[in-house]
Design an enzyme around this catalytic site. Sequence first.
Site, PDB file in Angstrom:
ATOM      1  N   CYS A  68       0.840  -1.194   0.000  1.00 47.61           N
ATOM      2  CA  CYS A  68       0.000   0.000   0.000  1.00 47.61           C
ATOM      3  C   CYS A  68       0.875   1.244   0.000  1.00 47.61           C
ATOM      4  O   CYS A  68       0.372   2.345   0.131  1.00 47.61           O
ATOM      5  CB  CYS A  68      -0.934  -0.005   1.207  1.00 47.61           C
ATOM      6  SG  CYS A  68      -0.127   0.399   2.767  1.00 47.61           S
ATOM      7  N   CYS A  71       4.867   1.642   3.888  1.00 44.48           N
ATOM      8  CA  CYS A  71       6.243   1.519   4.383  1.00 44.48           C
ATOM      9  C   CYS A  71       7.152   2.529   3.695  1.00 44.48           C
ATOM     10  O   CYS A  71       8.086   3.052   4.299  1.00 44.48           O
ATOM     11  CB  CYS A  71       6.758   0.093   4.188  1.00 44.48           C
ATOM     12  SG  CYS A  71       5.838  -1.111   5.177  1.00 44.48           S
ATOM     13  N   CYS A 163       3.298  -7.167   5.523  1.00 37.88           N
ATOM     14  CA  CYS A 163       3.013  -7.941   4.304  1.00 37.88           C
ATOM     15  C   CYS A 163       4.252  -8.665   3.792  1.00 37.88           C
ATOM     16  O   CYS A 163       4.210  -9.852   3.479  1.00 37.88           O
ATOM     17  CB  CYS A 163       2.471  -7.034   3.208  1.00 37.88           C
ATOM     18  SG  CYS A 163       1.049  -6.063   3.715  1.00 37.88           S
ATOM     19  N   CYS A 195       2.923  -2.685  10.916  1.00 39.86           N
ATOM     20  CA  CYS A 195       2.165  -2.217   9.756  1.00 39.86           C
ATOM     21  C   CYS A 195       1.858  -0.753   9.934  1.00 39.86           C
ATOM     22  O   CYS A 195       0.946  -0.426  10.673  1.00 39.86           O
ATOM     23  CB  CYS A 195       0.874  -3.022   9.628  1.00 39.86           C
ATOM     24  SG  CYS A 195      -0.186  -2.494   8.277  1.00 39.86           S
ATOM     25  N   HIS A 233       3.253  -4.931  26.032  1.00 44.25           N
ATOM     26  CA  HIS A 233       2.586  -4.969  27.332  1.00 44.25           C
ATOM     27  C   HIS A 233       3.588  -4.782  28.480  1.00 44.25           C
ATOM     28  O   HIS A 233       3.309  -4.085  29.456  1.00 44.25           O
ATOM     29  CB  HIS A 233       1.891  -6.332  27.430  1.00 44.25           C
ATOM     30  CG  HIS A 233       1.060  -6.539  28.653  1.00 44.25           C
ATOM     31  ND1 HIS A 233      -0.059  -5.782  28.934  1.00 44.25           N
ATOM     32  CD2 HIS A 233       1.163  -7.452  29.658  1.00 44.25           C
ATOM     33  CE1 HIS A 233      -0.614  -6.229  30.052  1.00 44.25           C
ATOM     34  NE2 HIS A 233       0.106  -7.232  30.521  1.00 44.25           N
ATOM     35  N   CYS A 236       4.474  -1.113  28.644  1.00 39.75           N
ATOM     36  CA  CYS A 236       3.390  -0.162  28.448  1.00 39.75           C
ATOM     37  C   CYS A 236       3.214   0.732  29.682  1.00 39.75           C
ATOM     38  O   CYS A 236       3.266   0.259  30.815  1.00 39.75           O
ATOM     39  CB  CYS A 236       2.087  -0.905  28.161  1.00 39.75           C
ATOM     40  SG  CYS A 236       0.723   0.195  27.734  1.00 39.75           S
ATOM     41  N   CYS A 260      -5.949   0.529  31.050  1.00 40.71           N
ATOM     42  CA  CYS A 260      -5.526  -0.542  30.135  1.00 40.71           C
ATOM     43  C   CYS A 260      -6.564  -0.785  29.037  1.00 40.71           C
ATOM     44  O   CYS A 260      -7.776  -0.732  29.273  1.00 40.71           O
ATOM     45  CB  CYS A 260      -5.306  -1.827  30.935  1.00 40.71           C
ATOM     46  SG  CYS A 260      -4.900  -3.223  29.870  1.00 40.71           S
ATOM     47  N   CYS A 266      -6.877  -4.894  22.888  1.00 43.77           N
ATOM     48  CA  CYS A 266      -5.433  -4.647  22.741  1.00 43.77           C
ATOM     49  C   CYS A 266      -4.637  -5.947  22.697  1.00 43.77           C
ATOM     50  O   CYS A 266      -4.816  -6.836  23.529  1.00 43.77           O
ATOM     51  CB  CYS A 266      -4.933  -3.773  23.885  1.00 43.77           C
ATOM     52  SG  CYS A 266      -3.205  -3.304  23.689  1.00 43.77           S
ATOM     53  N   CYS A 275       7.576  -0.571  20.421  1.00 46.44           N
ATOM     54  CA  CYS A 275       6.693   0.593  20.201  1.00 46.44           C
ATOM     55  C   CYS A 275       6.443   1.405  21.473  1.00 46.44           C
ATOM     56  O   CYS A 275       6.449   2.634  21.445  1.00 46.44           O
ATOM     57  CB  CYS A 275       5.330   0.147  19.663  1.00 46.44           C
ATOM     58  SG  CYS A 275       5.404  -0.664  18.064  1.00 46.44           S
ATOM     59  N   CYS A 287       0.093   3.755  19.040  1.00 46.98           N
ATOM     60  CA  CYS A 287      -1.288   3.264  18.980  1.00 46.98           C
ATOM     61  C   CYS A 287      -2.029   3.324  20.311  1.00 46.98           C
ATOM     62  O   CYS A 287      -3.154   3.790  20.392  1.00 46.98           O
ATOM     63  CB  CYS A 287      -1.303   1.844  18.423  1.00 46.98           C
ATOM     64  SG  CYS A 287      -0.508   1.730  16.819  1.00 46.98           S
ATOM     65  N   CYS A 294      -3.325  -1.925  20.463  1.00 53.77           N
ATOM     66  CA  CYS A 294      -2.309  -2.596  19.660  1.00 53.77           C
ATOM     67  C   CYS A 294      -2.995  -3.717  18.900  1.00 53.77           C
ATOM     68  O   CYS A 294      -3.803  -4.447  19.472  1.00 53.77           O
ATOM     69  CB  CYS A 294      -1.215  -3.155  20.567  1.00 53.77           C
ATOM     70  SG  CYS A 294      -0.113  -4.292  19.707  1.00 53.77           S
ATOM     71  N   CYS A 297       0.554  -6.099  15.057  1.00 53.59           N
ATOM     72  CA  CYS A 297       1.064  -6.117  13.683  1.00 53.59           C
ATOM     73  C   CYS A 297       2.536  -6.502  13.581  1.00 53.59           C
ATOM     74  O   CYS A 297       3.052  -6.641  12.489  1.00 53.59           O
ATOM     75  CB  CYS A 297       0.800  -4.775  13.003  1.00 53.59           C
ATOM     76  SG  CYS A 297       1.726  -3.406  13.703  1.00 53.59           S
TER      77      CYS A 297
END
Lengths: 334, 520
Positions: A68, A71, A163, A195, A233, A236, A260, A266, A275, A287, A294, A297
């Site tokens: 798409c 990236c 992908c 992603c 997690h 987080c 949470c 999530c 992340c 996210c 989350c 991905c």
Amino acid sequence: MNELVRFSKNLNSIFEIRGVSRRDFLKYCAATAALFGISELEFTSKVVHAMETSSKKPPVLWLEGQDCAGCTIAFSQILYPPASSIILDKISLRYHETVMAASGDISEKVLHETVEKGGYVLIVEGSVPSADDRFCMIGGKAFRVILEETAKKAAAVIAVGACATYGGIPAATPTKGVGLNKALPGKTVINLPTCPVHPDHLAGTILYFLTTGKVPELDKIGRPVMYFKETIHDNCRRRAHFDAGRFLRDWNDPNQKDWCMFEKGCKGPMTTSDCAVRRWNDGISFCIDCGGVCMGCAEPGFYAEMTPLYTAESETSKRFWAMRESNLTDKKNS
Amino acid sequence: MAKKITIDPITRIEGHLKIEVEIENGKVKNAWSSGTMARGFEAMLTGKDPRDASYITSRFCGVCYSVHQMASARALDAAFGAEVPWGGTLIRNLVMGAEYIYDHLIHFYQLSALDYIDIMAIAEYKGNDKELLAVKDKILSLVKSNDTYPLTPRYEPDEFCVNDPELVIMAVKHYIDALKMNAKARNMGAIWGGRTPHYQNIVVGGVTSYPDVNQVARFRTMLDEQAKFVNEVYIPDVLLFGTGPLWKLAEMGVGGGHYNYLSYGAFEKEPNGKELVFPAGVIVGMNPAEIKIDKFDPDKITESVKYGWYKNNKPVHPYNGEQVFDLDKKGAYSFIKAPRYNGKPMEVGPLARMLVAKNPDIIGLVKKGAKPGAVARHAARAIETKLVVDACYHWLDQLLIEMTKPGFKIHDTNHWNPPEAGMGAGFYEAPRGALGHWIKIKNKKIENYQAVVPSTWNASPRCENEIRGQYEESLIGVPVPDPDNPINVVRVIRSFDPCLACAIHIIDPQTNEIKKFIIE
């Protein structure tokens, strides 16, 4: 002049190793020029010119299959160093459909010539349709064939995004998209899922390879350990609320704002990526921070094993919950 | 004797596109637009939790990522009966506004500009602006090291290519600046969107991101920087090029097409949703002297599959869109279907929006003698970027007022769970044009999902009545003096800002028989 070239070659490597940017170098040149009382501009352009004409930039080919372009856009988002400097100073981007000036036959010719010579870094975005080659044709050729031919002589292969790594969303479609794990069996591939790919993961991997000439240490499924070692997690900021059993149920309630997200679906507990620590967009958010969830991905099971995304009813979520009930989810010290 | 040439791939667009043109006497006589990649998202959504749709459809495209999330959320809002609170709408509009600003900048500088400048003219720059000299140095050092990828190879510059060194070097500097600016615009969207590409905060019923004052201040400060660039660099660049060296292209109206324009409308300015930044409307066979706007009626949309690699079916409304792959179909040449409005092909996008809005700036250009075409499209895109920037300020002010009210809401929590059954349409304007998502829900699961996206409208093949799609029609008569250097063809196609990944639809896998590919 030769001396200058030698001098700048040494300089170049010294600076590269120390992570000095071109801009810093220019500043340094200017200061040096001022010190010697020569025209700043003249000195700068001469040294920089010598430096840059003497360094051979590694060729990079970027292929897009069932993608798409997310990236690619993520790549263009890198600000430190800016994507333009990576493209113009650090690599020789020979083929990239979304970026290159060339079109049609001219672009295909460049691809062909680079492959002939070998020794390039191959970056792949998007999956390969395994149901039928005709679901992805470029320049009249099946993407699968282009990929196989291109991977043969590559010095390193980097799969970017969900992908290209494990199939991602297209894996769940009738075209049966597959990632490089299945499209290039037996080939060492650096996998950068999520992603889209995280811009820092990609910039860091490219720069790591250029600096050391080596592939970074990879985990069992080909992801660099430096980015993929703990679950989202575990790192987080909302973890304390999870432990206390406080789950966000109403997005309108400012008191629940940081609770949470597990009940909203999530997948942070089953997803390994940095992340939560690194965050996205230069640390602005990610996210979970925007009250989203989350989606998992970074995992090979994305998307098929993560659906439904917005409730805790997926098999993956249920499994985790069962483990928690059995007290198996305390922080791992792996 | 007509000569047929194929350009595959068309680069600097999103996705995989092949264009074939027949050239006679130095002009395009006939053209075929062909989408060459498919993924099949819609088929996959059948049977899934409806709320997955807004997340998954965002992945239709990574360039105009969250417009799909938005159209999808609106379709879900309709199907779930959710009423988005004004606070939720404001945040949706702000993150979408950020996406517009980045998308239009990247389109003009990164995807299009290289077609209009002779980059090697930089060598002749004689000025002494330090920043520009640094650019000159940079490019010349690339030339000397014999490595000017990805700026070359390219089509040879033609008579329309700007070769004034001052202009070219400025354009290249702005190319580099714009790359940073559009990355910053995406960071601005991430304040509430969570990250880009692909926001994470737009869901059925509103948004998930409860705002605070610091975020508003941060967004505003970042918006100031964007506004400065749009007003002082982007718009002046487009006008300077468009009314200067490219005026002849504008006057010739190269890349005109059918002169039918469609806008669904988007971006509410007030809670009642009546006043829009982009009004909805339809123009059929535009007469520049007197532009007549018809009311948009969603029931008049159909999609034809006559020349698509799908099993034949008569044209139907997207709600009833059911196609089956047929990769061996005789005469088919694209994965893109052919949407028609009242049987007619339509152009969608910035030019359509600005004409439907009767925007004085674009009307002024038309009155001055610019015919709607490639150059006018770039101008319309720049003009509407400013409209979006201004609207963002308005929404920020509104958001601050809204946030201080007791009971401030961003989400319709009562309609979070999927209904037993329902259907809904979500209309929206993506940077590339009119975008529609349609959903049917049965047993709390998706029964049917369809999207008709901007590039489906623009890049469509012929339909039942053999009427060419908008790309195809816009190429007719385009000058190609040298068939080996079809630079005008790619200029015209790129002026639409193609996005192919989302333009391609798919099917019901159960009945799909995929046969061996026979190369004829």
